[in-house]
Design a protein around this motif. Structure first.
Motif, PDB file in Angstrom:
ATOM      1  N   TYR A   1     -57.836  12.811 -96.492  1.00  0.00           N
ATOM      2  CA  TYR A   1     -56.476  13.222 -96.849  1.00  0.00           C
ATOM      3  C   TYR A   1     -55.464  12.533 -95.934  1.00  0.00           C
ATOM      4  N   ALA A   2     -55.727  12.572 -94.638  1.00  0.00           N
ATOM      5  CA  ALA A   2     -54.799  11.981 -93.669  1.00  0.00           C
ATOM      6  C   ALA A   2     -54.676  10.477 -93.854  1.00  0.00           C
ATOM      7  N   SER A   3     -55.791   9.804 -94.145  1.00  0.00           N
ATOM      8  CA  SER A   3     -55.728   8.348 -94.308  1.00  0.00           C
ATOM      9  C   SER A   3     -54.947   7.971 -95.560  1.00  0.00           C
ATOM     10  N   ALA A   4     -55.077   8.763 -96.622  1.00  0.00           N
ATOM     11  CA  ALA A   4     -54.309   8.487 -97.837  1.00  0.00           C
ATOM     12  C   ALA A   4     -52.814   8.595 -97.556  1.00  0.00           C
ATOM     13  N   LEU A   5     -52.407   9.665 -96.893  1.00  0.00           N
ATOM     14  CA  LEU A   5     -50.986   9.839 -96.606  1.00  0.00           C
ATOM     15  C   LEU A   5     -50.478   8.758 -95.654  1.00  0.00           C
ATOM     16  N   ARG A   6     -51.330   8.323 -94.748  1.00  0.00           N
ATOM     17  CA  ARG A   6     -50.923   7.269 -93.815  1.00  0.00           C
ATOM     18  C   ARG A   6     -50.641   5.959 -94.552  1.00  0.00           C
ATOM     19  N   VAL A   7     -51.537   5.548 -95.462  1.00  0.00           N
ATOM     20  CA  VAL A   7     -51.307   4.280 -96.153  1.00  0.00           C
ATOM     21  C   VAL A   7     -50.169   4.396 -97.163  1.00  0.00           C
ATOM     22  N   PHE A   8     -49.938   5.593 -97.710  1.00  0.00           N
ATOM     23  CA  PHE A   8     -48.808   5.756 -98.622  1.00  0.00           C
ATOM     24  C   PHE A   8     -47.480   5.564 -97.894  1.00  0.00           C
ATOM     25  N   ARG A   9     -47.455   5.853 -96.605  1.00  0.00           N
ATOM     26  CA  ARG A   9     -46.240   5.657 -95.805  1.00  0.00           C
ATOM     27  C   ARG A   9     -46.061   4.204 -95.361  1.00  0.00           C
ATOM     28  N   ASP A  10     -47.084   3.383 -95.566  1.00  0.00           N
ATOM     29  CA  ASP A  10     -47.055   1.981 -95.133  1.00  0.00           C
ATOM     30  C   ASP A  10     -46.450   1.119 -96.243  1.00  0.00           C
ATOM     31  N   PRO A  11     -45.291   0.499 -96.029  1.00  0.00           N
ATOM     32  CA  PRO A  11     -44.665  -0.292 -97.092  1.00  0.00           C
ATOM     33  C   PRO A  11     -45.495  -1.496 -97.525  1.00  0.00           C
ATOM     34  N   ALA A  12     -46.392  -1.956 -96.672  1.00  0.00           N
ATOM     35  CA  ALA A  12     -47.224  -3.104 -97.035  1.00  0.00           C
ATOM     36  C   ALA A  12     -48.368  -2.729 -97.966  1.00  0.00           C
ATOM     37  N   HIS A  13     -48.647  -1.441 -98.116  1.00  0.00           N
ATOM     38  CA  HIS A  13     -49.777  -1.002 -98.947  1.00  0.00           C
ATOM     39  C   HIS A  13     -49.521  -1.224-100.426  1.00  0.00           C
ATOM     40  N   GLU A  14     -48.274  -1.095-100.850  1.00  0.00           N
ATOM     41  CA  GLU A  14     -47.849  -1.335-102.233  1.00  0.00           C
ATOM     42  C   GLU A  14     -48.509  -0.391-103.234  1.00  0.00           C
ATOM     43  N   ALA A  15     -48.854   0.806-102.808  1.00  0.00           N
ATOM     44  CA  ALA A  15     -49.447   1.792-103.720  1.00  0.00           C
ATOM     45  C   ALA A  15     -49.274   3.186-103.142  1.00  0.00           C
ATOM     46  N   ALA A  16     -49.161   4.148-104.040  1.00  0.00           N
ATOM     47  CA  ALA A  16     -49.123   5.566-103.656  1.00  0.00           C
ATOM     48  C   ALA A  16     -49.339   6.385-104.913  1.00  0.00           C
ATOM     49  N   ALA A  17     -49.940   7.564-104.747  1.00  0.00           N
ATOM     50  CA  ALA A  17     -50.026   8.538-105.827  1.00  0.00           C
ATOM     51  C   ALA A  17     -48.975   9.619-105.587  1.00  0.00           C
ATOM     52  N   HIS A  18     -48.720  10.430-106.599  1.00  0.00           N
ATOM     53  CA  HIS A  18     -47.754  11.513-106.447  1.00  0.00           C
ATOM     54  C   HIS A  18     -48.277  12.595-105.495  1.00  0.00           C
ATOM     55  N   TYR A  19     -49.587  12.881-105.604  1.00  0.00           N
ATOM     56  CA  TYR A  19     -50.173  14.000-104.843  1.00  0.00           C
ATOM     57  C   TYR A  19     -51.470  13.563-104.171  1.00  0.00           C
ATOM     58  N   VAL A  20     -51.814  14.285-103.095  1.00  0.00           N
ATOM     59  CA  VAL A  20     -53.128  14.179-102.460  1.00  0.00           C
ATOM     60  C   VAL A  20     -53.648  15.602-102.252  1.00  0.00           C
ATOM     61  N   VAL A  21     -54.905  15.839-102.647  1.00  0.00           N
ATOM     62  CA  VAL A  21     -55.524  17.159-102.501  1.00  0.00           C
ATOM     63  C   VAL A  21     -56.610  17.081-101.437  1.00  0.00           C
ATOM     64  N   ARG A  22     -56.553  17.987-100.475  1.00  0.00           N
ATOM     65  CA  ARG A  22     -57.522  18.009 -99.384  1.00  0.00           C
ATOM     66  C   ARG A  22     -58.730  18.845 -99.783  1.00  0.00           C
ATOM     67  N   ALA A  23     -59.823  18.707 -99.046  1.00  0.00           N
ATOM     68  CA  ALA A  23     -61.065  19.425 -99.362  1.00  0.00           C
ATOM     69  C   ALA A  23     -60.873  20.936 -99.351  1.00  0.00           C
ATOM     70  N   ASP A  24     -59.978  21.431 -98.487  1.00  0.00           N
ATOM     71  CA  ASP A  24     -59.754  22.877 -98.406  1.00  0.00           C
ATOM     72  C   ASP A  24     -58.711  23.369 -99.408  1.00  0.00           C
ATOM     73  N   GLY A  25     -58.223  22.474-100.268  1.00  0.00           N
ATOM     74  CA  GLY A  25     -57.275  22.865-101.296  1.00  0.00           C
ATOM     75  C   GLY A  25     -55.819  22.601-100.982  1.00  0.00           C
ATOM     76  N   ARG A  26     -55.512  22.183 -99.778  1.00  0.00           N
ATOM     77  CA  ARG A  26     -54.114  21.879 -99.458  1.00  0.00           C
ATOM     78  C   ARG A  26     -53.650  20.688-100.284  1.00  0.00           C
ATOM     79  N   ILE A  27     -52.390  20.736-100.708  1.00  0.00           N
ATOM     80  CA  ILE A  27     -51.810  19.661-101.516  1.00  0.00           C
ATOM     81  C   ILE A  27     -50.595  19.086-100.808  1.00  0.00           C
TER      82      ILE A  27
END
Length: 239
Positions: free
Chosen positions: A107-133
């Protein structure tokens, strides 16, 4: 998610004039008919194009508040503006799909790369194993998540923490929380919870991704989504 999930536009096919002889009257009729059809097509195309930019005029776009989320209880973690395209959906693009992704990481790595402008990709949501969104892109906007421009414009992308080859990644809490999110999206945009409208990244035309993979339990997931839709309405996400 994988290495990149930006926008790839598909090509348009063409059609030529029908083969075979025709009388001058017939040729004229075909030309006139074709001209009328072409004018109609241009009119429809112009109207569709108007939908895509009218909101950019001052005062036409929907109001936005910093940190506002679309799914109650989600945590706002903004993606870089380089990883999505500002829009005004569904006023400019109809929304009729959910695309299910798996991060191939945390979950943390997804949010980290979504904040990186060089990644050029992001989804609307990320769901963690414990259910946090977490919500990284407003549903108003076109997130670069599917690798296909048309799908990006019409869909909401949901990433899930974990790995496609590890069935233990997909916990009860994750399924329940994600299903509530998908039901909320289906309800708000008015499309059914079925396998035509709730799809995996692997099913997007032109993709080279395999997520959510063979261990994602589609039958279970859609049962949960439909159960949520039969309920009284959206419930808060786990925080």
């Amino acid at each position: 998610m994988g290495k990149r999930a930006g926008e790839t536009a598909g090509g348009d096919g063409g059609s030529g004039e029908p083969e075979g002889a025709a009388t001058p009257t017939r040729r004229r009729a075909l030309w006139v008919g074709g001209g009328l059809l072409a004018a109609g097509a241009v009119g429809l195309a112009a109207r569709d194009e108007l939908r895509h930019w009218w909101w950019q005029l001052p005062g036409n776009d929907k109001p936005r508040k910093p940190g506002e989320v679309d799914h109650r209880g989600a945590r706002w973690v903004a993606a870089s503006p380089e990883n999505y395209r500002r829009a005004d959906r569904p006023a400019d693009y109809d929304v009729d799909r959910v695309v299910v992704h798996v991060v191939q990481g945390s979950y943390a790595s997804a949010l980290r790369v979504f904040r990186d402008p060089a990644h050029e990709a992001a989804a609307h949501y990320v769901v963690r194993a414990d259910g946090r969104i977490a919500q990284a892109v407003r549903e108003l906007d076109v997130a670069f998540h599917a690798g296909n421009r048309a799908f990006n414009e019409r869909s909401v992308g949901i990433e899930h923490e974990g790995f496609v080859d590890r069935p233990e990644s997909f916990t009860d809490a994750m399924y329940a929380s994600s299903a509530a999110l998908t039901a909320d999206i289906c309800r708000r945009y008015g499309f059914p919870a079925d396998r035509e409208h709730v799809v995996g990244h692997v099913e997007v035309p032109g993709t080279d991704h395999t997520d959510p993979g063979p261990h994602w339990d589609w039958d279970r997931y859609l049962r949960l989504v439909r159960a949520e839709l039969r309920g009284p309405g959206p419930r808060p996400a786990k925080t």
